[in-house]
Design an enzyme around this catalytic site. Structure first.
Site, PDB file in Angstrom:
ATOM      1  N   ASP A  25       0.705  -1.027   0.148  1.00  0.00           N
ATOM      2  CA  ASP A  25      -0.053   0.006  -0.056  1.00  0.00           C
ATOM      3  C   ASP A  25       0.880   1.330   0.028  1.00  0.00           C
ATOM      4  OD1 ASP A  25      -2.301   1.295  -0.035  1.00  0.00           O
ATOM      5  OD2 ASP A  25      -2.359   1.517   2.288  1.00  0.00           O
ATOM      6  N   HIS A 217      -7.266   0.681   9.629  1.00  0.00           N
ATOM      7  CA  HIS A 217      -6.373   1.341   8.605  1.00  0.00           C
ATOM      8  C   HIS A 217      -6.612   2.742   8.501  1.00  0.00           C
ATOM      9  CE1 HIS A 217      -4.141   0.535   4.621  1.00  0.00           C
ATOM     10  NE2 HIS A 217      -4.390   1.823   4.673  1.00  0.00           N
ATOM     11  N   HIS A 219      -5.566   6.821   7.494  1.00  0.00           N
ATOM     12  CA  HIS A 219      -4.878   7.754   6.858  1.00  0.00           C
ATOM     13  C   HIS A 219      -4.643   8.959   7.697  1.00  0.00           C
ATOM     14  CE1 HIS A 219      -4.322   5.734   2.512  1.00  0.00           C
ATOM     15  NE2 HIS A 219      -4.518   4.910   3.403  1.00  0.00           N
ATOM     16  N   CYS A 250      -3.467   6.867  -1.696  1.00  0.00           N
ATOM     17  CA  CYS A 250      -4.596   6.142  -2.622  1.00  0.00           C
ATOM     18  C   CYS A 250      -4.316   6.731  -3.529  1.00  0.00           C
ATOM     19  CB  CYS A 250      -5.840   6.214  -1.851  1.00  0.00           C
ATOM     20  SG  CYS A 250      -7.036   5.164  -2.879  1.00  0.00           S
TER      21      CYS A 250
END
Length: 315
Positions: A25, A217, A219, A250
Site C-alpha cells: 500500500d 487502517h 490515513h 491512495c
C-alpha cells in the site's frame, strides 16, 4: 525506546499486531519505480525489525499499478522467515491463480463501501465487485488461506461525502459472510475522528462481527490517525495497519495523504506499555534507508525526531 516513561491507560490491549503495509500500500502510490532487489531488501528489513505481518505486494494488473508489476519476481527473491505472514492483494481469480502458484498463504481483497469509489477503483458497482470477490474468497478458504478484506471509504468519500454507518456495516456483513477471516476498516481519505470510529465499531459489534476479526487502517490527512487508533484500541481492536515511514496514500483518491506511519504508532504504543515485537530503532533505520532511495524525506514525525539520534549512535 521512548526513554521518557511508560504509563498505561485502562481498557487497552496488552499486545497489538501491526500489519505492515509499506511494501504494498505504501510503494504503490510512490512515483518512483524501485528495483525488485530494493523491494526485497525492504521486506526483509521490516521482518528483521520484528514485524510478524508484512503485506508484500499485489497481483493487480501492471497497467493499473505499475509500481508492483514485479510481484512474481519479488516473491521468488524473498527468503521467508518462520512465523511471519506475507499477505498479497489479489483482485480476482486470475490474481489468486498467480498467488497460489507461488505458494502464498495469505491473500487480501479490496472492496469499497461506496458506489463512486467502487466504480473508479474497480470499474464495477459495489454488488458487482462483491460478486467478483466471492469465488476468490471461497476458493481461498477451500485452500485453507487466510483471507483479509479491505473495506475502503468507511468514513468519508471525496465524491459522496459522509458515508452512513449502516452502509458500511451492510458491506462489511456481506464480506464476512463470504468467509473472510479479517476485515480491515479503511479511512481512505483520513476524515474520521474518534467518535465516528467508536460508533462504527460499536455498530459492527452489535451486527455480529467480532472485534477480534477487525483491523483498522487510518490515513493521516487531517492528523487524526493516532487519535483514531487509540479509540479503536479502547474498543478492543488489536490489529492496526501502518506503513513504515508513512509511505503511501491512495492512487484513486487524490485527497488521500499517507498512511499512519508505523514509527509514530510504535512511539504511542511503547509509551502505553503495549507490546508489538517491533524494534523502533531498527524500523527508523529502515525508513531512513527507504527515504534515500525514494529521494525524499520520510513524513513520519518519529522518523524525523529519531533519525539523527540513531545515526549518531551508529557512527
Amino acid at each position: 525506546m521512548t526513554g521518557y516513561g511508560v504509563t498505561p491507560l485502562p481498557g487497552l490491549p496488552a499486545r497489538v499486531t501491526i500489519c505492515e503495509v509499506g511494501p504494498r500500500d505504501g510503494l504503490q502510490n510512490e512515483a518512483a519505480l524501485l528495483p525488485v532487489e530494493v523491494k526485497a531488501e525492504f521486506v526483509e528489513r521490516l521482518v528483521d525489525a520484528g514485524h510478524s505481518v508484512v503485506e508484500t505486494t499485489s497481483f493487480v494488473h501492471p497497467k493499473w499499478v505499475p509500481q508492483l508489476a514485479d510481484a512474481e519476481q519479488l516473491l521468488q527473491r524473498l527468503t521467508l522467515a518462520d512465523g511471519v505472514r506475507y499477505p498479497v492483494l489479489v483482485p480476482n481469480e486470475r490474481g489468486l491463480d498467480r498467488a497460489l502458484a507461488l505458494g502464498v498463504r495469505d491473500i487480501a481483497v479490496f472492496a469499497s463501501a461506496t458506489e463512486t469509489f467502487a466504480r473508479r477503483n474497480l470499474n464495477r458497482t459495489v454488488d458487482e465487485s462483491l460478486a467478483m470477490f466471492a469465488p476468490v474468497v471461497e476458493r481461498g478458504r477451500r485452500e485453507d488461506l487466510r483471507v483479509r478484506a479491505y473495506l475502503s471509504m468507511c468514513f468519508g468519500d471525496p465524491w459522496e461525502g459522509e458515508v452512513p454507518v449502516a452502509q458500511v456495516v451492510g458491506v462489511a456483513q456481506r464480506l464476512m459472510a463470504m468467509g473472510c477471516t479479517e476485515l480491515s476498516l479503511g479511512d481512505t481519505i483520513g476524515v474520521a475522528t474518534p467518535g465516528r470510529v467508536t460508533a462504527l465499531l460499536d455498530t459492527l459489534t452489535a451486527a455480529g462481527i467480532a472485534t477480534a476479526d477487525l483491523a483498522v487502517h487510518f490515513h493521516d490527512t487531517y492528523g487524526q490517525a493516532l487519535a483514531n487508533t487509540l479509540a479503536a484500541l479502547q474498543r478492543g481492536v488489536t490489529t492496526v495497519d501502518a506503513s513504515a515511514g508513512g509511505l503511501g496514500g491512495c492512487p484513486y483518491a487524490k485527497s488521500a495523504t499517507g498512511n499512519l506511519a508505523t514509527e509514530d504508532l510504535l512511539w504511542q504504543l511503547a509509551g502505553l506499555g503495549i507490546e508489538t515485537g517491533v524494534d523502533l530503532g531498527r524500523l527508523v533505520e529502515t525508513s531512513v534507508w527507504m527515504a534515500e532511495r525514494l529521494g525524499r524525506p520520510s513524513p513520519s514525525r518519529t522518523v524525523t525526531a529519531l533519525a539523527g539520534t540513531i545515526k549518531g549512535e551508529n557512527q
